[in-house]
Design a protein around this motif. Sequence first.
Motif, PDB file in Angstrom:
ATOM      1  N   ALA A  17       0.826  -1.208   0.000  1.00 28.01           N
ATOM      2  CA  ALA A  17       0.000   0.000   0.000  1.00 28.01           C
ATOM      3  C   ALA A  17       0.861   1.258   0.000  1.00 28.01           C
ATOM      4  CB  ALA A  17      -0.939  -0.001   1.203  1.00 28.01           C
ATOM      5  N   GLU A  18       1.960   1.219   0.721  1.00 18.04           N
ATOM      6  CA  GLU A  18       2.832   2.384   0.816  1.00 18.04           C
ATOM      7  C   GLU A  18       3.562   2.682  -0.488  1.00 18.04           C
ATOM      8  OE1 GLU A  18       6.664   3.911   3.464  1.00 18.04           O
ATOM      9  OE2 GLU A  18       5.551   2.150   4.112  1.00 18.04           O
ATOM     10  N   PHE A  19       3.979   1.623  -1.203  1.00 13.59           N
ATOM     11  CA  PHE A  19       4.808   1.833  -2.390  1.00 13.59           C
ATOM     12  C   PHE A  19       4.079   1.632  -3.717  1.00 13.59           C
ATOM     13  CE2 PHE A  19       7.796   1.400   1.019  1.00 13.59           C
ATOM     14  CZ  PHE A  19       8.703   2.402   0.721  1.00 13.59           C
TER      15      PHE A  19
ATOM     16  N   LEU B 218      16.138 -10.950   3.246  1.00 11.44           N
ATOM     17  CA  LEU B 218      15.895  -9.750   2.450  1.00 11.44           C
ATOM     18  C   LEU B 218      16.649  -9.803   1.118  1.00 11.44           C
ATOM     19  CD1 LEU B 218      14.487  -7.020   2.328  1.00 11.44           C
ATOM     20  CD2 LEU B 218      16.464  -6.040   3.497  1.00 11.44           C
ATOM     21  N   VAL B 219      17.906 -10.168   1.180  1.00 14.73           N
ATOM     22  CA  VAL B 219      18.720 -10.249  -0.038  1.00 14.73           C
ATOM     23  C   VAL B 219      18.149 -11.306  -0.986  1.00 14.73           C
ATOM     24  CG1 VAL B 219      20.999 -10.894  -0.929  1.00 14.73           C
ATOM     25  CG2 VAL B 219      20.810  -9.282   0.972  1.00 14.73           C
ATOM     26  N   GLY B 220      17.632 -12.392  -0.440  1.00 14.95           N
ATOM     27  CA  GLY B 220      17.033 -13.429  -1.280  1.00 14.95           C
ATOM     28  C   GLY B 220      15.866 -12.905  -2.090  1.00 14.95           C
ATOM     29  N   VAL B 221      14.983 -12.168  -1.434  1.00 19.38           N
ATOM     30  CA  VAL B 221      13.811 -11.603  -2.122  1.00 19.38           C
ATOM     31  C   VAL B 221      14.253 -10.597  -3.183  1.00 19.38           C
ATOM     32  CG1 VAL B 221      11.786 -10.097  -1.810  1.00 19.38           C
ATOM     33  CG2 VAL B 221      12.203 -11.998  -0.223  1.00 19.38           C
ATOM     34  N   VAL B 222      15.151  -9.705  -2.818  1.00 20.15           N
ATOM     35  CA  VAL B 222      15.569  -8.653  -3.751  1.00 20.15           C
ATOM     36  C   VAL B 222      16.391  -9.232  -4.904  1.00 20.15           C
ATOM     37  CG1 VAL B 222      16.915  -6.534  -3.991  1.00 20.15           C
ATOM     38  CG2 VAL B 222      15.385  -6.837  -2.022  1.00 20.15           C
ATOM     39  N   THR B 223      17.233 -10.208  -4.619  1.00 20.09           N
ATOM     40  CA  THR B 223      18.041 -10.835  -5.680  1.00 20.09           C
ATOM     41  C   THR B 223      17.141 -11.469  -6.734  1.00 20.09           C
ATOM     42  OG1 THR B 223      19.902 -11.219  -4.201  1.00 20.09           O
ATOM     43  CG2 THR B 223      19.780 -12.600  -6.159  1.00 20.09           C
ATOM     44  N   LYS B 224      16.084 -12.138  -6.288  1.00 24.81           N
ATOM     45  CA  LYS B 224      15.133 -12.754  -7.226  1.00 24.81           C
ATOM     46  C   LYS B 224      14.505 -11.681  -8.107  1.00 24.81           C
ATOM     47  CE  LYS B 224      11.039 -15.738  -7.233  1.00 24.81           C
ATOM     48  NZ  LYS B 224      10.024 -14.953  -7.902  1.00 24.81           N
TER      49      LYS B 224
ATOM     50  N   ILE C 102      13.246  -0.031  -4.657  1.00 26.08           N
ATOM     51  CA  ILE C 102      13.566  -1.310  -4.016  1.00 26.08           C
ATOM     52  C   ILE C 102      14.210  -1.085  -2.658  1.00 26.08           C
ATOM     53  CG2 ILE C 102      15.057  -3.356  -4.181  1.00 26.08           C
ATOM     54  CD1 ILE C 102      14.539  -3.224  -7.277  1.00 26.08           C
ATOM     55  N   ARG C 103      15.132  -0.163  -2.599  1.00 31.60           N
ATOM     56  CA  ARG C 103      15.818   0.109  -1.321  1.00 31.60           C
ATOM     57  C   ARG C 103      14.835   0.666  -0.286  1.00 31.60           C
ATOM     58  NH1 ARG C 103      20.463   0.299   1.084  1.00 31.60           N
ATOM     59  NH2 ARG C 103      20.982   1.915   2.572  1.00 31.60           N
ATOM     60  N   ASP C 104      14.010   1.616  -0.689  1.00 34.80           N
ATOM     61  CA  ASP C 104      13.045   2.216   0.240  1.00 34.80           C
ATOM     62  C   ASP C 104      12.025   1.185   0.727  1.00 34.80           C
ATOM     63  OD1 ASP C 104      14.369   4.623  -0.095  1.00 34.80           O
ATOM     64  OD2 ASP C 104      12.829   5.511  -1.379  1.00 34.80           O
TER      65      ASP C 104
ATOM     66  N   ASP D 223      22.872  -2.857   7.996  1.00 38.97           N
ATOM     67  CA  ASP D 223      23.823  -3.831   7.442  1.00 38.97           C
ATOM     68  C   ASP D 223      23.127  -4.769   6.452  1.00 38.97           C
ATOM     69  OD1 ASP D 223      22.474  -4.961   9.659  1.00 38.97           O
ATOM     70  OD2 ASP D 223      24.034  -6.480   9.921  1.00 38.97           O
ATOM     71  N   ALA D 224      21.862  -5.120   6.695  1.00 38.92           N
ATOM     72  CA  ALA D 224      21.107  -5.946   5.743  1.00 38.92           C
ATOM     73  C   ALA D 224      20.838  -5.155   4.464  1.00 38.92           C
ATOM     74  CB  ALA D 224      19.804  -6.416   6.365  1.00 38.92           C
ATOM     75  N   LEU D 225      20.465  -3.894   4.606  1.00 38.24           N
ATOM     76  CA  LEU D 225      20.199  -3.047   3.430  1.00 38.24           C
ATOM     77  C   LEU D 225      21.454  -2.834   2.615  1.00 38.24           C
ATOM     78  CD1 LEU D 225      17.846  -0.414   5.107  1.00 38.24           C
ATOM     79  CD2 LEU D 225      17.179  -2.330   3.626  1.00 38.24           C
ATOM     80  N   ALA D 226      22.604  -2.787   3.258  1.00 38.41           N
ATOM     81  CA  ALA D 226      23.870  -2.575   2.562  1.00 38.41           C
ATOM     82  C   ALA D 226      24.217  -3.748   1.651  1.00 38.41           C
ATOM     83  CB  ALA D 226      24.996  -2.335   3.558  1.00 38.41           C
TER      84      ALA D 226
END
Length: 126
Positions: free
Chosen positions: A5-7, A70-76, A105-107, A117-120
Amino acid sequence: MTIRAEFQPAVDEFISTLTDFSTGSYLKDEDKEFWEQPFDPAVLPQLRGILETLLDSLDTLPDDPSAELLVGVVTKTVGELESFNSAQHDAVLEPEEKAELNQIIRDASAATGAEDDALAELPELD
């Protein structure tokens, strides 16, 4: 409020801008004489689907997800975006669009409550 809803407004605006660009709707009739369509706007629902799936996937993560989750979702998603763009002869996502998507994606990832550190560790479109 969910991440979706936010994005969703950012995704809608992104797709709307690409629709205008791909149809030339922003041009006056006299400016269209030598204009060539950069890509078929019919591919944009597929792009919207990839982005909305990302938002839905982020919503399913626990609060403050681990970097691994988190990286798994974004990498996909990044892989799907790169495959999508490649299938369109790299005509849809150019550097400006990739930068905008990386920010979305970052936001959206930060909205999960993930630590810095996860976001990095998030991959980006390049």
